[in-house]
Design a protein around this motif. Structure first.
Motif, PDB file in Angstrom:
ATOM      1  N   GLU A 179       9.049 -36.707 -48.586  1.00 24.09           N
ATOM      2  CA  GLU A 179      10.374 -37.024 -49.135  1.00 24.09           C
ATOM      3  C   GLU A 179      10.264 -38.008 -50.300  1.00 24.09           C
ATOM      4  OE1 GLU A 179      13.213 -35.609 -48.567  1.00 24.09           O
ATOM      5  OE2 GLU A 179      12.554 -34.390 -46.879  1.00 24.09           O
ATOM      6  N   LEU A 180       9.450 -39.059 -50.128  1.00 25.23           N
ATOM      7  CA  LEU A 180       9.296 -40.041 -51.211  1.00 25.23           C
ATOM      8  C   LEU A 180       8.666 -39.416 -52.451  1.00 25.23           C
ATOM      9  CD1 LEU A 180       8.141 -43.386 -49.556  1.00 25.23           C
ATOM     10  CD2 LEU A 180      10.427 -42.701 -50.278  1.00 25.23           C
ATOM     11  N   ASN A 186      11.110 -37.091 -54.221  1.00 16.79           N
ATOM     12  CA  ASN A 186      12.089 -37.875 -54.982  1.00 16.79           C
ATOM     13  C   ASN A 186      11.486 -38.397 -56.280  1.00 16.79           C
ATOM     14  OD1 ASN A 186      14.126 -37.489 -53.138  1.00 16.79           O
ATOM     15  ND2 ASN A 186      13.975 -39.529 -52.229  1.00 16.79           N
ATOM     16  N   GLU A 235      11.233 -35.480 -58.695  1.00 15.51           N
ATOM     17  CA  GLU A 235      12.540 -34.997 -59.151  1.00 15.51           C
ATOM     18  C   GLU A 235      13.288 -36.001 -60.022  1.00 15.51           C
ATOM     19  OE1 GLU A 235      16.794 -33.461 -57.336  1.00 15.51           O
ATOM     20  OE2 GLU A 235      15.045 -33.508 -56.021  1.00 15.51           O
ATOM     21  N   HIS A 236      13.160 -37.282 -59.715  1.00 10.20           N
ATOM     22  CA  HIS A 236      14.015 -38.269 -60.373  1.00 10.20           C
ATOM     23  C   HIS A 236      13.325 -39.098 -61.449  1.00 10.20           C
ATOM     24  CE1 HIS A 236      17.271 -37.258 -57.718  1.00 10.20           C
ATOM     25  NE2 HIS A 236      16.465 -37.417 -56.679  1.00 10.20           N
ATOM     26  N   PRO A 295      15.879 -46.382 -56.114  1.00  3.60           N
ATOM     27  CA  PRO A 295      15.840 -45.002 -55.645  1.00  3.60           C
ATOM     28  C   PRO A 295      17.137 -44.509 -55.016  1.00  3.60           C
ATOM     29  CG  PRO A 295      14.796 -46.408 -54.062  1.00  3.60           C
ATOM     30  CD  PRO A 295      15.138 -47.279 -55.246  1.00  3.60           C
ATOM     31  N   HIS A 297      19.654 -30.749 -51.101  1.00  2.00           N
ATOM     32  CA  HIS A 297      19.237 -32.118 -51.421  1.00  2.00           C
ATOM     33  C   HIS A 297      20.140 -33.136 -50.737  1.00  2.00           C
ATOM     34  CE1 HIS A 297      16.537 -30.544 -54.429  1.00  2.00           C
ATOM     35  NE2 HIS A 297      17.520 -29.806 -54.904  1.00  2.00           N
ATOM     36  N   GLY A 321      16.861 -36.923 -47.890  1.00  2.00           N
ATOM     37  CA  GLY A 321      15.571 -37.611 -47.869  1.00  2.00           C
ATOM     38  C   GLY A 321      15.659 -39.077 -47.519  1.00  2.00           C
ATOM     39  N   LEU A 322      16.540 -39.811 -48.197  1.00  2.00           N
ATOM     40  CA  LEU A 322      16.651 -41.243 -47.916  1.00  2.00           C
ATOM     41  C   LEU A 322      17.230 -41.485 -46.526  1.00  2.00           C
ATOM     42  CD1 LEU A 322      17.816 -42.649 -51.377  1.00  2.00           C
ATOM     43  CD2 LEU A 322      15.508 -42.553 -50.420  1.00  2.00           C
TER      44      LEU A 322
END
Length: 152
Positions: A53-54, A57, A60-61, A91, A109, A112-113
């Motif tokens: 997940e991290l 991210n 993607e970001h 984040p 989406h 994840g967090l």
């Protein structure tokens, strides 16, 4: 230095990942290998999921102009995993519920967090010299109970 001198085993791993979706399965394999190599008592399935997940991210970001780095450190109480990227922006909210409520379960989406907050013992982010590190810790997994003695 005498040849029989004690040399401590490495207690951490640090590796640069490609800035592409290929980083996610690479990170999953690396976290499993790192925890086995470090003989970490943390749950490797959870560590794999949260690391993926991290890393996803970060891919993607961030815009791809800087590296993504995976850092795994064995702690006395478990392990800590960090994903470093070059973007200094936070984040997202790692401390509580999202302002609009929980994410829509039908969307691809947005979870994840939430997973990181729910499954880790602690999580957060911090600035680094070249951007930020987003991290989570996992406590040591309890030792499996002894098997019951066979009946005679």
């Amino acid at each position: 230095m005498p040849s029989d001198a004690f040399i401590p085993e490495p207690r951490s791993w640090r590796i640069e990942l490609p800035h592409s979706t290929a980083a996610v399965p690479i990170a999953r394999a690396l976290i499993r290998t790192a925890l086995a190599e470090l003989d970490a008592p943390a749950d490797s399935d959870t560590a794999e999921l949260l690391t993926a997940e991290l890393v996803a991210n970060a891919v993607e970001h961030t815009d791809g102009s800087g590296p993504i780095e995976l850092v795994v450190e064995l702690l006395a109480s478990g392990c800590q995993v960090e994903v470093h990227d070059h973007d200094p922006g936070p984040p997202g909210d790692l401390s509580g519920l999202l302002p609009d409520g929980p994410p829509d379960p039908w969307l691809e989406h947005g979870r994840g967090l939430l997973l990181i907050r729910a499954l880790s013992s602690a999580c957060g982010h911090r600035p680094t010299e070249h951007g930020k590190a987003v991290w989570f810790t996992l406590r040591s997994s309890p030792a499996p109970p002894d098997s019951p003695a066979p009946r005679s």
